[in-house]
Design an enzyme around this catalytic site. Structure first.
Site, PDB file in Angstrom:
ATOM      1  N   GLU A  19       0.837  -1.212   0.000  1.00 23.11           N
ATOM      2  CA  GLU A  19       0.000   0.000   0.000  1.00 23.11           C
ATOM      3  C   GLU A  19       0.870   1.259   0.000  1.00 23.11           C
ATOM      4  O   GLU A  19       2.093   1.191   0.089  1.00 23.11           O
ATOM      5  CB  GLU A  19      -0.901   0.020   1.245  1.00 23.11           C
ATOM      6  N   ARG A 103      -7.959   1.639  12.768  1.00 21.55           N
ATOM      7  CA  ARG A 103      -6.555   1.950  12.490  1.00 21.55           C
ATOM      8  C   ARG A 103      -6.505   2.991  11.394  1.00 21.55           C
ATOM      9  O   ARG A 103      -7.466   3.168  10.630  1.00 21.55           O
ATOM     10  CB  ARG A 103      -5.767   0.703  12.081  1.00 21.55           C
ATOM     11  N   ASN A 105      -5.398   4.627   7.807  1.00 22.20           N
ATOM     12  CA  ASN A 105      -5.254   4.056   6.467  1.00 22.20           C
ATOM     13  C   ASN A 105      -5.242   5.159   5.430  1.00 22.20           C
ATOM     14  O   ASN A 105      -6.241   5.857   5.263  1.00 22.20           O
ATOM     15  CB  ASN A 105      -6.406   3.091   6.162  1.00 22.20           C
ATOM     16  N   GLU A 124     -13.187  -4.251   9.071  1.00 25.80           N
ATOM     17  CA  GLU A 124     -13.833  -3.913   7.795  1.00 25.80           C
ATOM     18  C   GLU A 124     -15.336  -4.169   7.810  1.00 25.80           C
ATOM     19  O   GLU A 124     -15.919  -4.542   6.791  1.00 25.80           O
ATOM     20  CB  GLU A 124     -13.163  -4.670   6.636  1.00 25.80           C
ATOM     21  N   ASN A 151      -9.998   5.132   2.024  1.00 32.04           N
ATOM     22  CA  ASN A 151      -8.887   5.011   1.083  1.00 32.04           C
ATOM     23  C   ASN A 151      -8.730   6.301   0.285  1.00 32.04           C
ATOM     24  O   ASN A 151      -9.596   7.148   0.273  1.00 32.04           O
ATOM     25  CB  ASN A 151      -9.098   3.819   0.142  1.00 32.04           C
ATOM     26  N   ASP A 200      -9.819   1.444  -4.409  1.00 32.00           N
ATOM     27  CA  ASP A 200      -8.812   1.454  -3.343  1.00 32.00           C
ATOM     28  C   ASP A 200      -8.001   2.744  -3.440  1.00 32.00           C
ATOM     29  O   ASP A 200      -8.562   3.815  -3.641  1.00 32.00           O
ATOM     30  CB  ASP A 200      -7.949   0.201  -3.450  1.00 32.00           C
TER      31      ASP A 200
END
Length: 293
Positions: A19, A103, A105, A124, A151, A200
């Protein structure tokens, strides 16, 4: 969909959750994280060399700082990460202690040296994540709430808007920037179908085109500023996670992928899963601004 025959793998595959690619302009190197694999990677295209560092926790993202080193986001902390002579993290801000299942991201630096970042439910399933603005003094303000898998984000070349995604909702949102610098309420910009997979990570090119990674969709796509699909480039792996422009002229699109969750049969079909890829889309990107803190 373009066949993607010009795609070049960079380094070894196998990242659990590759990522957050970011091109470090001064170093002429690409940094990217393996969140679940607890690693930070660096790739230098000038000689094809790769290097990695073990992290003490799940590193969600890192971005270059104006004063050296990086600003970095771990699950519930943001701070300064130095890599030499060995990795050392100095926390500066605690985030979302009230949401222990969340968390951090994904994050991007804005043109003014501040940055935008999201949080997500690590399981999720719950829409407990948020969208935040971090100023150079390491103070943060909540912009929006209700994300399951945050995202992006991506900032328009002229700064007029910011894009941010909830992958679980298969929706990319657009936040218009108001005259006082704050963001107007989010508006749906692009909705993915089941056949598209999940939107994403993403980046913008110099013409304002939005490049989006398709988790479960085995491709990256470019959308015009009015939300129209312009092109799609197939990749040899299904779980495509993020992308950014790099290289000497910012004309290479680097794409991260993931191997997490693939069963043995899927891994056999996708031996390059979890690898980093480079392709030449014929467009240039934008330099990543340094974080001013």
């Amino acid at each position: 969909m373009a066949a993607g025959s010009d795609i070049r793998p960079c380094g070894e595959p196998g990242a659990l959750l590759g990522e957050g690619p970011v091109w470090h302009l001064r170093e002429q190197a690409l940094y990217w994280v393996d969140i679940k694999g607890l690693r930070l990677h660096r790739y230098r295209p000038s000689d094809g060399s790769s290097q990695h560092w073990e992290m003490h926790d799940r590193l969600a993202w890192l971005l270059p700082r104006r004063d050296g080193g990086f600003v970095a986001g771990f699950p519930h902390e943001i701070g300064i990460l130095q890599l030499e002579p060995h990795p050392h993290f100095t926390p500066r801000l605690a985030v979302e202690a009230e949401f222990p299942g969340n968390r951090l991201n994904d994050a991007k630096t804005d043109h003014d040296g501040s940055l935008w970042f999201g949080s997500m439910d690590d399981g999720e399933t719950h829409a407990s994540g948020g969208f935040y603005h971090l100023r150079p003094d390491f103070s943060a303000s909540l912009v929006d709430r209700g994300y399951t898998i945050a995202n992006g984000p991506a900032i328009a070349p002229d700064g007029s808007c910011i894009y941010h995604t909830d992958s679980a909702a298969r929706t990319i949102y657009r936040y218009a920037r108001q005259t006082d610098g704050t963001l107007a309420p989010r508006q749906p910009f692009i909705r993915f179908t089941e056949a598209d997979g999940y939107p994403d990570g993403m980046t913008l090119d110099s013409q304002g085109g939005l490049w989006v990674a398709h988790w479960g969709g085995a491709r990256v796509s470019r959308f015009t500023p009015d939300g129209r699909l312009d092109r799609a480039i197939a990749l040899p792996v299904s779980q495509v996670t993020s992308c950014c422009f790099g290289g000497e002229r910012l004309e290479t699109l680097y794409v991260t992928t993931a191997a997490i969750g693939l069963n043995p049969a899927q891994r056999a079909r996708e031996p390059m899963a979890g690898g980093l890829f480079a392709l030449q889309p014929g467009l240039a990107g934008l330099p990543c601004p340094d974080f001013a803190g």
